[in-house]
Scaffold this motif. Structure first.
Motif, mmCIF file in Angstrom:
data_model
loop_
_atom_site.group_PDB
_atom_site.id
_atom_site.type_symbol
_atom_site.label_atom_id
_atom_site.label_comp_id
_atom_site.label_asym_id
_atom_site.label_seq_id
_atom_site.Cartn_x
_atom_site.Cartn_y
_atom_site.Cartn_z
ATOM 1 N N ILE A 1 0.848 -1.200 0.000
ATOM 2 C CA ILE A 1 0.000 0.000 0.000
ATOM 3 C C ILE A 1 0.881 1.246 0.000
ATOM 4 O O ILE A 1 0.648 2.193 -0.760
ATOM 5 N N ALA A 2 1.926 1.229 0.843
ATOM 6 C CA ALA A 2 2.837 2.372 0.930
ATOM 7 C C ALA A 2 3.506 2.647 -0.413
ATOM 8 O O ALA A 2 3.642 3.801 -0.835
ATOM 9 N N ASP A 3 3.922 1.580 -1.100
ATOM 10 C CA ASP A 3 4.586 1.743 -2.395
ATOM 11 C C ASP A 3 3.646 2.368 -3.425
ATOM 12 O O ASP A 3 4.057 3.217 -4.228
ATOM 13 N N MET A 4 2.368 1.953 -3.399
ATOM 14 C CA MET A 4 1.415 2.472 -4.380
ATOM 15 C C MET A 4 1.087 3.940 -4.160
ATOM 16 O O MET A 4 0.897 4.699 -5.110
ATOM 17 N N VAL A 5 1.021 4.360 -2.895
ATOM 18 C CA VAL A 5 0.681 5.762 -2.620
ATOM 19 C C VAL A 5 1.914 6.648 -2.473
ATOM 20 O O VAL A 5 1.791 7.867 -2.339
ATOM 21 N N GLY A 6 3.096 6.034 -2.497
ATOM 22 C CA GLY A 6 4.325 6.813 -2.408
ATOM 23 C C GLY A 6 4.591 7.388 -1.030
ATOM 24 O O GLY A 6 5.132 8.489 -0.900
ATOM 25 N N LEU A 7 4.200 6.641 0.009
ATOM 26 C CA LEU A 7 4.400 7.080 1.388
ATOM 27 C C LEU A 7 5.149 6.011 2.170
ATOM 28 O O LEU A 7 5.389 4.917 1.667
ATOM 29 N N SER A 8 5.489 6.322 3.407
ATOM 30 C CA SER A 8 6.182 5.347 4.231
ATOM 31 C C SER A 8 5.189 4.326 4.792
ATOM 32 O O SER A 8 3.992 4.605 4.932
#
Length: 364
Positions: free
Chosen positions: A10-17
């Motif tokens: 999920i973090a990778d898809m939204v570009g967050l930690s």
């Protein structure tokens, strides 16, 4: 069971930690409303909440998640917590498989979890057994998601339960209602197409399908007429379903074949009442070899997950689905505290999302 969905994905898809994702899904502070919306929508799209529910059903202990812990399906055990019933009849694809409705429900779950309240989802389509189902102890009230039949709403009213509707209202059963700013947002989208140089338009959507479709049509029509562009109700509005993609594809194929046989052209701007219709339009145009946006611009509404992943990413309107759910919870609690206050119709602002499916018209 499919491949496990992790917080890192999920973090990778939204570009967050991963830390930010964990905080948002656990209902903790320190994450903005806009970021939280992105995270919950992405988690829903990837199937994270379904995975959490499956773990509970199998007796495993899932990782904490605000929306999931508030319950996203039948059999939720609320324990000693007060409960809100979410009424989402399984009609017209109003279910947890939908990229639109499921995000609203997860927004409701997120808001309830932060208040330590439970959620019970009911998918009944008739009022016959509703009284039996709506008898858990400490039931606060009911949130209706999508279209709810008049008999069901009358039954909820008869039981004396506070209730709030999302993306629906019934003239026979007054209530608080939460909507996206459908008319104003469609006016902004239509104005964007006018600014690109388009002067010929189709509105794709059956205005009788929902109140939202009717409001979007009004915003579209008003904007064009203010610019001196006449709208023909018989030829400029195509009555497509908001959920039947295959049926819409067949309809549009026939329509284009008829126009081609008569050597008539089609408009350069296809304004669709939702993303489902727009995705059908893209499929037909691609199959016919008609360039998007070179020959035809296509726009959607709702900003479901598929809109960004389409063969031509859709220009659309972002409906803040998580916040619709959160605002419905706030409205229900206000209604429970003040049952005699005037009913409210609440409209949440949307955002125009510019992608690749709309460009300058041939008339420009």
């Amino acid at each position: 069971m499919g491949k496990k969905v992790s917080m890192q994905q999920i973090a990778d898809m939204v570009g967050l930690s991963k830390y930010a994702v964990s905080k948002a899904l656990a209902g903790k502070g320190g994450v903005s409303a806009k970021t939280r919306e992105r995270i919950i929508e992405t988690a829903t799209q990837l199937g994270y909440f379904k995975q959490q529910k499956a773990k509970r059903s199998a007796g495993e202990k899932p990782k904490p998640s605000a929306a999931a812990s508030a319950g996203t399906g039948h059999g939720f055990e609320a324990g000693d917590r007060a409960v809100v019933a979410v009424l989402m009849p399984n009609v017209r694809l109003q279910n947890m498989e939908s990229g639109f409705w499921s995000v609203i429900v997860n927004g409701i779950g997120y808001a309830l979890s932060r208040l330590n309240l439970g959620m019970l989802i009911l998918t009944e389509q008739t009022a016959e057994h509703l009284e039996t189902l709506l008898k858990p102890e400490r039931l606060i009230g009911v949130i209706g998601v999508g279209e709810i039949s008049t008999p069901m709403l009358l039954e909820v009213q008869r039981l004396g339960l506070p209730f709030v509707l999302t993306d629906h209202e019934d003239p026979l059963v007054p209530s608080d209602a939460i909507f996206a700013s459908n008319m104003d947002s469609m006016a902004a989208l239509t104005g964007h197409l006018l600014a690109l140089g388009h002067r010929s338009f189709w509105f794709l959507g059956d205005v009788g399908f929902s109140r939202s479709f009717a409001d979007r049509w009004l915003g579209f029509r008003k904007t064009l007429e203010e610019q001196g562009i006449a709208v023909n109700l018989l030829t400029d509005r195509l009555p497509l379903s908001g959920t039947d993609r295959e049926g819409n594809i067949r309809f549009l194929e026939r329509k284009l074949d008829e126009l081609a046989a008569e050597r008539l052209s089609w408009p350069t701007a296809w304004v669709c009442a939702n993303d489902e219709i727009a995705l059908a339009a893209l499929a037909v145009l691609e199959e016919k070899g008609i360039s998007v946006p070179g020959e035809v611009s296509v726009t959607g509404f709702d900003n479901i997950g598929e809109s960004q992943q389409a063969s031509v990413p859709l220009t659309t309107v972002h409906v803040k689905k998580v916040q619709l759910g959160e605002r419905a919870v706030a409205a229900l609690l206000e209604r429970a505290r003040e049952p005699d206050k005037p009913f409210e119709k609440i409209s949440l602002a949307c955002e125009l999302v510019i992608r690749s499916s709309a460009a300058g018209g041939r008339e420009a």
